[in-house]
Design an enzyme around this catalytic site. Structure first.
Site, PDB file in Angstrom:
ATOM      1  N   GLU A 271       0.888  -1.170   0.000  1.00 55.14           N
ATOM      2  CA  GLU A 271       0.000   0.000   0.000  1.00 55.14           C
ATOM      3  C   GLU A 271       0.917   1.208   0.000  1.00 55.14           C
ATOM      4  O   GLU A 271       1.548   1.512   1.008  1.00 55.14           O
ATOM      5  CB  GLU A 271      -0.933  -0.027   1.212  1.00 55.14           C
ATOM      6  CG  GLU A 271      -2.076   0.959   1.106  1.00 55.14           C
ATOM      7  CD  GLU A 271      -1.794   2.250   1.842  1.00 55.14           C
ATOM      8  OE1 GLU A 271      -1.435   3.237   1.147  1.00 55.14           O
ATOM      9  OE2 GLU A 271      -1.905   2.285   3.065  1.00 55.14           O
ATOM     10  N   CYS A 306      -1.964   8.572   3.505  1.00 54.35           N
ATOM     11  CA  CYS A 306      -1.737   8.107   2.137  1.00 54.35           C
ATOM     12  C   CYS A 306      -2.901   8.446   1.215  1.00 54.35           C
ATOM     13  O   CYS A 306      -2.693   8.762   0.040  1.00 54.35           O
ATOM     14  CB  CYS A 306      -1.471   6.611   2.135  1.00 54.35           C
ATOM     15  SG  CYS A 306      -2.759   5.650   2.960  1.00 54.35           S
ATOM     16  N   GLU A 405       3.553  13.152  -4.159  1.00 48.62           N
ATOM     17  CA  GLU A 405       2.942  13.064  -2.833  1.00 48.62           C
ATOM     18  C   GLU A 405       3.734  13.939  -1.856  1.00 48.62           C
ATOM     19  O   GLU A 405       4.906  13.703  -1.606  1.00 48.62           O
ATOM     20  CB  GLU A 405       2.923  11.614  -2.348  1.00 48.62           C
ATOM     21  CG  GLU A 405       2.194  11.434  -1.040  1.00 48.62           C
ATOM     22  CD  GLU A 405       2.107   9.980  -0.620  1.00 48.62           C
ATOM     23  OE1 GLU A 405       1.046   9.555  -0.142  1.00 48.62           O
ATOM     24  OE2 GLU A 405       3.104   9.248  -0.784  1.00 48.62           O
TER      25      GLU A 405
END
Length: 501
Positions: A271, A306, A405
């Site tokens: 993940e 996330c 990110e």
């Protein structure tokens, strides 16, 4: 809550923090032991910059010892051959113990990672306890299959534990992420070696003591604190680790795939990164509710999430009003002392990470991004790890900040004219973890859901979920799923048996 009570409560938490004791050694084969090298590393409270503890720095030799203990107990069958009812009882006791020590565990999380105590208490600990209870109850609810063969044969398909499962967990939700890895692996009968992030090892080491008290056999759970290039890499390359689960950056996720290929082709579930799109159309049914939810989706947990809704894609007709509501909601996330129960935004994980977030924003401004709020670090409590809620408008899709990110409280605002344009913009990303759509038209919602390349799509909601819903991504956001019964896919093999009658 009056200001006097708030101050007293903050002081109470600070006094309790001063008395809190930490487990600092590795937990291998039922014992807390120093690392084989004797080396240690410091973990700090990011909100104050003060050292909390010196923790055992595990290396490949320690990983070998932990894997050997895990494999030994697996082969003996102390846990792997225990009945579902036995495993249920132990994991339920473990959940009860975790619940009974929720305040100390929450305080440990807050001190180690800088998040507000209100969130550690109301989100992290309840989520961790629920995860344990959910998988304890799931153990005897997963049935095998009888295959539809001819009358002269009986063919069965059942799930069997893989053996030794390695887990490498991140620092943003240390205990919750650990439970999403540990609970299904233990429920299925595996033994586990887990490496907490070097920034946040303390809660998982405290948890190991609870696991021992709950009756988990020695060797079934092993905790090896250390650095990724030492303990993490050793787990990825270890030939006796049969499955590895990782949550963290895409770059490290790719490294674990390489390690699996270079060693024993272990099962790998990942993940990884996200740059989730949050699309608000002109016919959004409740702009105020959507604005509040959108603020929380990027500013909760300091934006260190996330699946944070970090790309806000607004249809032009509602943009001005929506941003007005959003900026009002953002004011509720003023950074403050994490031990104050009314603080809604604490410190980022470290001054270094805060500097990295600040660098993203500075480069975006040079490229033409226009800050509506925030955009400068905030010094507090002698720490340089605080960053305020930041909203950047005039973001173009080719900007670094629109594609990478940031993992901080930074929201990128992008403007579109149509739903189709919004979908194209949302999908223009190497990530595919999650997306949200706000519209009162169900036909539009479902057409967009079908077109969006994301593991989760929320409609008129964002960052919602439950233990019963699988979580994971597409593209470079990873593979495999955490949560739900689908998590058993990561930690079990399907075994077929053919009986000639």
């Amino acid at each position: 809550m009056t200001s006097t009570n708030r101050e007293t409560s903050r002081i109470d938490w600070a006094e309790r923090a001063a008395r809190l004791e930490f487990e600092c050694d590795a937990f291998i084969d039922g014992r807390f032991i120093a690392s084989s090298s004797g080396q240690r590393f410091a973990t700090y409270n990011p909100a104050t910059g003060k050292r909390l503890a010196d923790v055992a720095r595990c290396n490949g030799e320690d990983v070998d010892a932990a894997v050997a203990a895990a494999q030994g107990v697996f082969r003996r069958g102390d846990w792997s051959r225990a009945s579902p009812a036995e495993r249920n009882n132990v994991l339920t006791r473990l959940a009860d113990l975790l619940q009974s020590e929720a305040e100390d565990m929450a305080l440990t999380e807050t001190l180690d990672v800088g998040k507000p105590i209100r969130d550690s208490l109301s989100v992290d600990l309840p989520s961790a306890v629920r995860c344990l209870r959910w998988y304890a109850e799931a153990i005897d609810k997963v049935y095998g299959e009888v295959a539809p063969t001819g009358m002269e044969t009986l063919a069965t398909v059942r799930r069997v534990p893989v053996g030794v499962v390695a887990s490498v967990v991140p620092w943003n939700f240390p205990l919750v992420m650990a439970m999403t890895k540990l609970a299904p692996a233990l429920a299925a009968g595996n033994s586990v070696v887990i490496k907490p992030a070097e920034q946040s090892p303390l809660s998982l080491l405290r948890f190991a003591r609870l696991a021992q008290r709950a009756g988990l056999p020695d060797g079934v759970l092993n905790v090896v604190p250390g650095f990724g290039e030492e303990a993490g890499q050793a787990l990825g390359l270890h030939p006796d680790v049969q499955a590895l689960s990782f949550t963290g950056s895409t770059a490290v996720g790719k490294a674990f795939l390489r390690y699996a290929g270079e060693s024993n082709m272990k099962k790998v579930s990942l993940e990884c990164g996200g740059k989730s799109a949050n699309i608000v159309l002109d016919d959004c049914p409740d702009l105020e509710a959507a604005a509040r939810a959108s603020a929380a989706a990027i500013f909760f947990n300091q934006g260190e999430i996330c699946n944070a809704g970090s790309r806000l894609i607004l249809q032009r007709g509602i943009k001005a009003r929506f941003l007005e509501l959003l900026l009002d909601a953002a004011l509720e996330f003023t950074p403050g002392d994490p031990l104050d129960p009314e603080t809604r935004m604490g410190a980022l994980i470290s001054p270094e990470h805060c500097h990295a977030v600040s660098g993203f924003v500075a480069r975006a401004r040079r490229q033409g991004a226009r800050p509506l709020i925030g955009a400068e670090p905030t010094a507090a409590a002698g720490s340089e790890a605080f960053y305020p809620p930041t909203v950047l408008d005039d973001i173009s899709p080719d900007m670094e900040i629109a594609r990478e990110e940031v993992f901080g409280p930074v929201l990128c605002v992008m403007t579109v004219d149509t739903a189709e344009e919004a979908v194209r913009l949302a999908n223009d990303s190497r990530y595919g973890l999650a997306a949200a759509v706000w519209t009162r038209d169900l036909s539009t919602a479902f057409r967009m859901e079908q077109a969006l390349e994301a593991g989760t799509v929320w409609i008129n909601a964002i960052r919602a979920g439950d233990m019963s819903i699988p979580f994971g991504g597409m593209k470079e956001s990873g593979l495999g799923r955490d949560k739900s019964l689908h998590a058993f896919d990561n930690v079990t093999h399907l075994k077929s048996t053919w009986v000639a009658l």
